[in-house]
Design a protein around this motif. Structure first.
Motif, PDB file in Angstrom:
ATOM      1  N   PHE A  41       0.812  -1.215   0.000  1.00 20.57           N
ATOM      2  CA  PHE A  41       0.000   0.000   0.000  1.00 20.57           C
ATOM      3  C   PHE A  41       0.854   1.277   0.000  1.00 20.57           C
ATOM      4  N   PRO A  42       1.806   1.444   0.936  1.00 23.62           N
ATOM      5  CA  PRO A  42       2.594   2.678   0.891  1.00 23.62           C
ATOM      6  C   PRO A  42       3.435   2.815  -0.377  1.00 23.62           C
ATOM      7  N   ILE A  55      -5.290   8.225  -8.375  1.00 23.36           N
ATOM      8  CA  ILE A  55      -5.950   6.931  -8.521  1.00 23.36           C
ATOM      9  C   ILE A  55      -6.612   6.647  -7.178  1.00 23.36           C
ATOM     10  N   ASN A  56      -7.921   6.494  -7.184  1.00 24.84           N
ATOM     11  CA  ASN A  56      -8.681   6.220  -5.976  1.00 24.84           C
ATOM     12  C   ASN A  56      -8.626   4.732  -5.657  1.00 24.84           C
ATOM     13  N   PHE A  57      -9.072   4.390  -4.466  1.00 21.20           N
ATOM     14  CA  PHE A  57      -9.105   2.986  -4.062  1.00 21.20           C
ATOM     15  C   PHE A  57     -10.267   2.774  -3.108  1.00 21.20           C
ATOM     16  N   ILE A  58     -10.635   1.524  -2.942  1.00 18.36           N
ATOM     17  CA  ILE A  58     -11.646   1.150  -1.955  1.00 18.36           C
ATOM     18  C   ILE A  58     -10.982   0.245  -0.931  1.00 18.36           C
ATOM     19  N   GLY A  59     -11.559   0.215   0.270  1.00 16.13           N
ATOM     20  CA  GLY A  59     -11.019  -0.630   1.323  1.00 16.13           C
ATOM     21  C   GLY A  59     -12.111  -1.004   2.301  1.00 16.13           C
ATOM     22  N   LYS A  60     -11.835  -2.020   3.099  1.00 14.59           N
ATOM     23  CA  LYS A  60     -12.849  -2.455   4.064  1.00 14.59           C
ATOM     24  C   LYS A  60     -13.131  -1.363   5.080  1.00 14.59           C
ATOM     25  N   ASN A  61     -14.372  -1.327   5.536  1.00 23.94           N
ATOM     26  CA  ASN A  61     -14.853  -0.308   6.480  1.00 23.94           C
ATOM     27  C   ASN A  61     -13.912  -0.086   7.659  1.00 23.94           C
ATOM     28  N   ALA A  62     -13.366  -1.166   8.193  1.00 16.89           N
ATOM     29  CA  ALA A  62     -12.548  -1.085   9.402  1.00 16.89           C
ATOM     30  C   ALA A  62     -11.350  -0.147   9.223  1.00 16.89           C
ATOM     31  N   LEU A  63     -10.844  -0.023   8.012  1.00 14.82           N
ATOM     32  CA  LEU A  63      -9.699   0.849   7.757  1.00 14.82           C
ATOM     33  C   LEU A  63     -10.053   2.325   7.877  1.00 14.82           C
ATOM     34  N   VAL A  74      -8.195  11.106   2.676  1.00 15.15           N
ATOM     35  CA  VAL A  74      -7.331  12.117   2.062  1.00 15.15           C
ATOM     36  C   VAL A  74      -6.497  11.497   0.945  1.00 15.15           C
ATOM     37  N   LEU A  75      -6.106  10.244   1.125  1.00 14.83           N
ATOM     38  CA  LEU A  75      -5.318   9.550   0.099  1.00 14.83           C
ATOM     39  C   LEU A  75      -6.160   9.090  -1.097  1.00 14.83           C
ATOM     40  N   GLY A  76      -7.489   9.273  -1.015  1.00 13.21           N
ATOM     41  CA  GLY A  76      -8.349   8.905  -2.140  1.00 13.21           C
ATOM     42  C   GLY A  76      -9.157   7.645  -1.921  1.00 13.21           C
ATOM     43  N   GLY A  77      -9.255   7.203  -0.677  1.00 12.30           N
ATOM     44  CA  GLY A  77      -9.966   5.969  -0.374  1.00 12.30           C
ATOM     45  C   GLY A  77     -11.442   6.153  -0.077  1.00 12.30           C
ATOM     46  N   PHE A 102     -12.073   9.684 -13.324  1.00 16.87           N
ATOM     47  CA  PHE A 102     -12.063   8.742 -12.208  1.00 16.87           C
ATOM     48  C   PHE A 102     -11.194   7.551 -12.586  1.00 16.87           C
ATOM     49  N   ARG A 103     -10.241   7.269 -11.724  1.00 12.58           N
ATOM     50  CA  ARG A 103      -9.365   6.109 -11.903  1.00 12.58           C
ATOM     51  C   ARG A 103      -9.422   5.332 -10.594  1.00 12.58           C
ATOM     52  N   LEU A 104      -9.648   4.038 -10.696  1.00 14.64           N
ATOM     53  CA  LEU A 104      -9.821   3.218  -9.499  1.00 14.64           C
ATOM     54  C   LEU A 104      -8.813   2.088  -9.478  1.00 14.64           C
TER      55      LEU A 104
END
Length: 179
Positions: A41-42, A55-63, A74-77, A102-104
């Protein structure tokens, strides 16, 4: 921020960039593999920032809870609820259709653990939004970030996936046994 990211990624960490994210295409899906460590990730965020392409991203709710939630946004998540059987593919296609640009970025493995088969959501998102797929990889063996040319899916899913797999054939993740 671009110069600072390039300094960290290339000078301090010693990575190289082979190709770059397309700047002339405003919408696409980025698939990144192998995803075998939290370190991915980093390095991916630094690569994105060094290229100057959001480039945006998705992640699990817990993050996205508490202070980390602010940081990841802020990082686009964007958080997603993976416990419910909602139609995430259609929701993301709607996002693509509602935006000018939009880029994912997604991991086709869907996890850092070893998997027998990739998830196919990225493929159906690209088809549904009529956008290309750009493949990216972090090759830890050669400390190289490789980025493909945009690929437009065909009506032959098997052919398309064989093309994707070929790009990642000789790539080594941080934990090679997990890919």
């Amino acid at each position: 921020m671009k110069g600072f990211s390039r300094f960290i990624l290339f000078t301090i960490l010693g990575w190289k960039l082979e190709n770059d994210f397309p700047k002339d295409i405003k919408k696409y899906v980025v698939i990144a593999a192998p995803h075998t460590s939290w370190i991915d990730f980093p390095i991916a965020i630094l690569s994105r920032m060094a290229s100057g392409v959001m480039i945006n991203f998705i992640g699990k709710n817990a993050l996205f809870k508490g202070l980390f939630g602010f940081f990841f946004r802020v990082l686009g998540g964007t958080p997603v609820d993976r416990t419910q059987s909602n139609n995430l593919v259609d929701a993301i296609v709607d996002i693509f259709n509602s935006k000018e640009e939009f880029r994912l970025g997604l991991s086709p493995e869907g996890t850092r653990k070893k998997v027998d088969a990739w998830k196919t959501g990225f493929y159906y998102i690209a088809k549904g939004a009529n956008v290309p797929i750009v493949m990216a990889t972090l090759d830890f063996k050669h400390k190289k970030v490789k980025i493909s040319e945009p690929y437009y899916t065909t009506n032959d899913k098997e052919k398309d996936f064989n093309y994707f797999y070929a790009f990642y054939k000789n790539v080594q993740g941080k934990n090679p046994e997990l890919f």
